[in-house]
Design a protein around this motif. Structure first.
Motif, PDB file in Angstrom:
ATOM      1  N   ILE A 107       0.860  -1.183   0.000  1.00 39.56           N
ATOM      2  CA  ILE A 107       0.000   0.000   0.000  1.00 39.56           C
ATOM      3  C   ILE A 107       0.900   1.238   0.000  1.00 39.56           C
ATOM      4  CG2 ILE A 107      -1.779   1.290   1.229  1.00 39.56           C
ATOM      5  CD1 ILE A 107      -2.767  -1.293   2.422  1.00 39.56           C
ATOM      6  N   LEU A 108       0.849   1.983  -1.097  1.00 39.06           N
ATOM      7  CA  LEU A 108       1.639   3.213  -1.192  1.00 39.06           C
ATOM      8  C   LEU A 108       0.936   4.397  -0.531  1.00 39.06           C
ATOM      9  CD1 LEU A 108       2.840   2.917  -4.909  1.00 39.06           C
ATOM     10  CD2 LEU A 108       3.967   2.087  -2.839  1.00 39.06           C
ATOM     11  N   GLY A 126       0.382  -2.268  -7.297  1.00 34.70           N
ATOM     12  CA  GLY A 126      -0.231  -2.898  -8.464  1.00 34.70           C
ATOM     13  C   GLY A 126      -1.371  -2.120  -9.058  1.00 34.70           C
ATOM     14  N   GLY A 127      -1.652  -0.900  -8.587  1.00 35.74           N
ATOM     15  CA  GLY A 127      -2.693  -0.080  -9.181  1.00 35.74           C
ATOM     16  C   GLY A 127      -3.606   0.540  -8.144  1.00 35.74           C
ATOM     17  N   LEU A 128      -4.891   0.648  -8.485  1.00 33.43           N
ATOM     18  CA  LEU A 128      -5.895   1.265  -7.619  1.00 33.43           C
ATOM     19  C   LEU A 128      -6.907   0.214  -7.179  1.00 33.43           C
ATOM     20  CD1 LEU A 128      -6.698   4.580  -9.555  1.00 33.43           C
ATOM     21  CD2 LEU A 128      -5.202   4.313  -7.582  1.00 33.43           C
ATOM     22  N   GLU A 129      -7.253   0.232  -5.909  1.00 35.76           N
ATOM     23  CA  GLU A 129      -8.324  -0.590  -5.376  1.00 35.76           C
ATOM     24  C   GLU A 129      -9.373   0.336  -4.772  1.00 35.76           C
ATOM     25  OE1 GLU A 129      -6.791  -3.432  -2.632  1.00 35.76           O
ATOM     26  OE2 GLU A 129      -5.379  -4.309  -4.069  1.00 35.76           O
ATOM     27  N   GLN A 148      -2.090  -1.688 -12.669  1.00 33.45           N
ATOM     28  CA  GLN A 148      -1.009  -0.941 -13.291  1.00 33.45           C
ATOM     29  C   GLN A 148       0.161  -0.907 -12.325  1.00 33.45           C
ATOM     30  OE1 GLN A 148      -1.992   3.026 -14.638  1.00 33.45           O
ATOM     31  NE2 GLN A 148       0.114   3.740 -14.355  1.00 33.45           N
ATOM     32  N   ASP A 149       1.368  -1.081 -12.845  1.00 35.98           N
ATOM     33  CA  ASP A 149       2.547  -0.956 -11.998  1.00 35.98           C
ATOM     34  C   ASP A 149       2.699   0.497 -11.556  1.00 35.98           C
ATOM     35  OD1 ASP A 149       3.138  -3.622 -12.269  1.00 35.98           O
ATOM     36  OD2 ASP A 149       4.436  -3.334 -14.013  1.00 35.98           O
ATOM     37  N   LEU A 163      -2.331  10.889  -9.851  1.00 38.79           N
ATOM     38  CA  LEU A 163      -1.368  10.588 -10.908  1.00 38.79           C
ATOM     39  C   LEU A 163      -0.513   9.423 -10.452  1.00 38.79           C
ATOM     40  CD1 LEU A 163      -0.135  14.088 -12.183  1.00 38.79           C
ATOM     41  CD2 LEU A 163      -1.702  12.504 -13.316  1.00 38.79           C
ATOM     42  N   LEU A 164      -0.435   8.375 -11.283  1.00 38.70           N
ATOM     43  CA  LEU A 164       0.336   7.185 -10.982  1.00 38.70           C
ATOM     44  C   LEU A 164       1.572   7.166 -11.866  1.00 38.70           C
ATOM     45  CD1 LEU A 164      -2.621   4.614 -10.919  1.00 38.70           C
ATOM     46  CD2 LEU A 164      -1.751   6.023  -9.042  1.00 38.70           C
ATOM     47  N   ALA A 165       2.742   7.084 -11.253  1.00 33.90           N
ATOM     48  CA  ALA A 165       4.008   7.071 -11.991  1.00 33.90           C
ATOM     49  C   ALA A 165       4.480   5.637 -12.152  1.00 33.90           C
ATOM     50  CB  ALA A 165       5.054   7.897 -11.260  1.00 33.90           C
TER      51      ALA A 165
END
Length: 809
Positions: A107-108, A126-129, A148-149, A163-165
């Motif tokens: 969890i980021l 691994g993305g969005l939950e 998504q990584d 925003l996901l990097a």
């Protein structure tokens, strides 16, 4: 006091808590959070002076990596490890835990959402939950997963965007916006990173990317320290378009956004650069000046050494306008000094536009706007610059009046009438008379959000975004073909998704099971029923490219296309244009209420936008700027006349009525300077709007100008001002023409017979007096027994006797 454009205000918020486990900022609730063993201390970050005593929330002891309150403050979520979250129901004192759906993922971070697709969103490696709170409030139900990584992420509640990097250099960014209309997926885009060495690949850091909301438009700000540039990308629903690059003069920079103004801190030199995205961004708005501390006690001994230190090693710059000194336990708020900016700005017309777009300190913005206009006239600035400044002021006033009028005439089924903020913003963002745009696609504000009608002053204080929509040639090339402002949108790579339920924790949901663990007094349990209140988001396709943002767009510099007054009715202060052609008739509003001509009385008697916004209405522009403008000599008078014409044009361009004092001063100046020909041209082309007051001024001041005088008489006759027209004819001795006009128009009961008789006696012509008397006897009912007959009959008899002639009757 040292001059500065930006400053921090003393006292700061102090949060020195013994045994603190860290410090966090909850931007969704604007709370500063300090977790400690067994409790969470919270302070509201928006209060000034700050509150000294924090609110305390009791929680279980344990590690705390991050903490956020739900948007309604009923839940608090605590990240206990890289793999587990604890959610606490504060009302029921119940806690449960939730792990990542996919084992091995970390969890980021997380955030609460008011979107219908989720209540709580986990950002994992691994993305969005996306999760929803069960109706029983004892667990979470997984709504959707976006794979998504992810290396790191950036989120702001102000934009509702994350925003996901990803990638080796983290320069590939993917955006998702959790708006009230559903989930909006933006296309991926890559930012540019400059290499520092031949064999070294730079990696984009999260502190070099920021989501900024300026004038309701969403931007991605990327700091390229190697190239010393700040790159700006603007978000649209199906495109991310590079806008511009700002030159940086240092590699050590930090960013804040204060009142939609981009504030760039050069931390090594200690100076601040200000940029206004609606002005020329090729150069700062004003000269760079250092950041200062204001409000500190005069006795320096009462000020702690670390409070005097600017740009300390522990400073963290929070979105949008906060500075967190976690080393010394201080929270500062960055503010703008509008007076210092006005004193340093070298472009008065750009300054007027900047001041009219301020949300904070509206009265200061209005006062400085008036001062800037006065300075332009005193220095005799070029007419195109003065016209541009007047255009901005007129557009701001029209936008303020429009939003207020539409708010007061909106449907109100009862005393608890509701007004949609997005509708109010759109009302003044489009040109007057244009059809309303689709709120769901032109505004990123929650479409379902409502406020009470009593909250209108708060909406008005948010600044009047009012620019006309972008012209086709002003749009980015990627958006010119096939663009649309209506409909659900999906471009080649963009996607719009809608949720199936309403936002909220307990609305229409049944108990459902997830993969979480419930925890109450040390016992664990689960939920097994299927939740039906929310449905996974359904994909929908549409057309067009629509800009993302909190509002359609800000007040911008006016168009250069200038036009003169038209025949359509103009709006006066507090007036709503009626739909029917009869200006004097009342009309029903959309709610069924009858709106009197001139608009609702509450708008006329209490124009709240005058107090809560920096706009300068036309009457104040005249009374405080134009009326007392210097006009020594002929050049000064003619320059002021040209400025008045520009003012008339700017008001006509936004359908505002020109104050009659403007016409009066313009006519006086032109007649004094012997410019009757130019005045005649203005009158014939209706640049000076026909009115009784204008006609009477022409007749009174243009005694030696037959052409101007005839225009005044023609104006009165066209306006059907019978009494004024007849009085003018009598003043010029045209009794015969006046009597002919009265008989032809059949207005004998409007004009008193004493007017004719008195003028005939003054001229001393007994034949004319006899003719007027005969006209009154034959044409005016009741004259034979009136006091005027008894008064003037002896006068006529005396004149006839003196002349030795018989009575003409």
């Amino acid at each position: 006091m040292e001059l500065s454009h930006a400053y921090i205000q003393h006292p700061p918020l102090r949060f020195d808590i013994p045994g603190a486990l860290g410090v966090m900022y909850d931007d969704g609730n604007k709370l500063l959070l300090v977790p400690a063993q067994g409790c969470i201390y919270s302070w509201p970050a928006a209060h000034h002076p700050p509150e000294s005593k924090p609110a305390v929330t009791k929680v279980k002891e344990g590690p705390v990596l991050a903490v956020r309150f739900a948007l309604d403050r009923k839940f608090v979520s605590i990240q206990r490890s890289d793999y587990e979250m604890e959610i606490i129901d504060l009302e029921r004192n119940y806690a449960f835990r939730q792990r990542c759906k996919q084992k091995g993922e970390r969890i980021l971070g997380f955030f609460w959402s008011d979107s219908p697709v989720a209540d709580l969103v986990f950002v994992t490696s691994g993305g969005l939950e996306m999760y929803a709170i069960l109706q029983s409030r004892k667990g979470l139900r997984l709504m959707e997963v976006r794979r998504q990584d992810v290396s790191w992420y950036v989120y702001t509640h102000e934009s509702r965007m994350v925003l996901l990097a990803s990638g080796m250099q983290c320069k590939s960014l993917a955006g998702f916006q959790f708006s009230a209309g559903g989930l909006v997926r933006l296309p991926k885009f890559e930012v540019t990173i400059t290499r520092e060495g031949a064999n070294r690949k730079p990696v984009l850091a999260p502190e070099d990317v920021r989501i900024a909301t300026m004038y309701g438009r969403l931007y991605c700000l990327q700091t390229d320290r190697a190239a010393r540039q700040l790159r700006m990308y603007r978000f649209y629903r199906d495109a991310v378009v590079p806008q511009t690059s700002l030159s940086l003069y240092s590699t050590e920079v930090a960013i804040n956004v204060v009142d939609s103004t981009l504030v760039i801190h050069n931390t090594d030199s200690g100076v601040v650069l200000l940029f206004d995205v609606l002005s020329d961004v090729s150069q700062p708005l004003a000269s760079p000046l250092p950041l200062t501390l204001r409000g500190a006690p005069s006795d320096e001994k009462a000020l702690a050494p670390h409070e005097k230190e600017l740009y300390g090693a522990g400073w963290v710059y929070l979105n949008p306008d906060l500075i967190l000194d976690h080393k010394h336990g201080l929270l500062w708020k960055v503010r703008l000094d509008l007076e210092a900016i006005a004193a340093s700005c070298s472009d008065p017309s750009a300054l007027v536009g900047f001041l009219q777009r301020r949300r904070a300190e509206p009265q200061v913005g209005r006062r400085l706007t008036i001062a800037a206009l006065q300075s332009m006239l005193a220095e005799r600035s070029p007419l195109h610059a003065v016209g541009a400044a007047l255009d901005v002021v007129a557009l701001a006033c029209a936008s303020a009046m429009k939003v207020t009028s539409q708010a007061l005439s909106a449907p109100s089924p009862g005393p608890s009438a509701r007004i949609t903020p997005a509708h109010l913003r759109l009302a003044h963002a489009r040109p007057l008379g244009a059809p309303p745009a689709n709120e769901a696609t032109t505004s990123a504000q929650p479409v379902g959000e409502h406020v009470a009608a009593s909250e209108l002053p708060r909406l008005l204080s948010s600044g009047f975004a009012g620019p006309p929509p972008q012209r086709e040639e002003e749009k980015p090339p990627e958006l010119r073909e096939g663009s649309s402002t209506t409909g659900v949108d999906k471009g080649e790579t963009g996607e719009r998704e809608k949720g199936g339920g309403k936002s909220g924790y307990l609305e229409g949901r049944e108990d459902g099971g997830g993969n979480g663990r419930a925890e109450e007094d040390g016992a664990s349990g689960g939920e097994g029923a299927e939740e039906k209140g929310r449905k996974p988001s359904a994909e929908a396709k549409g057309k067009g490219k629509v800009e993302l943002g909190a509002s359609p767009g800000p007040l911008s510099e006016p168009s250069q296309n200038r036009r003169w007054p038209t025949d359509r009715p103009k709006l006066s202060l507090g007036e709503i244009r009626p739909d029917d052609p009869e200006p004097s008739a009342s009309r029903p509003s959309s709610s069924g209420r009858v709106v009197p001509p001139g608009g609702p009385p509450s708008l006329q008697n209490s124009p709240v936008w005058r107090v809560l916004s920096p706009v300068v209405p036309p009457d104040e522009v005249f009374s405080q700027v134009l009326r007392d403008a210097p006009r020594e000599g002929s050049p000064g008078a003619l320059y002021l006349a040209a400025v008045l014409i520009e003012h008339i044009r700017s008001l006509a361009a936004v359908d505002l009525r020109t104050p009659p004092e403007v016409y009066e001063l313009l006519i006086r100046l032109l007649l004094q300077e012997g410019r009757a020909g130019q005045l005649t041209a203005l009158l014939e082309s209706k640049v000076i709007e026909p009115s009784v007051a204008v006609a009477q001024q022409l007749l009174g001041e243009a005694v030696d100008q037959p052409d101007v005088r005839s225009i005044g008489l023609s104006m009165l006759r066209t306006l059907k001002a019978h009494r004024e027209y007849v009085d003018a004819l009598l003043a010029f001795g045209n009794l015969t023409e006046a009597m002919r006009y009265v008989r032809h128009q059949q207005v004998e009961d409007v004009i008193p017979p004493a007017s004719f008789l008195e003028r005939a006696v003054t001229l001393g012509n007994k034949q004319l007096l006899a003719a007027v008397y005969r006209f009154c006897v034959d044409s005016i009912p009741g004259f034979a027994n009136s006091p005027d007959q008894r008064l003037y009959l002896p006068v006529l008899q005396q004149q006839v006797a003196a002349g030795g002639e018989g009575a003409p009757w």
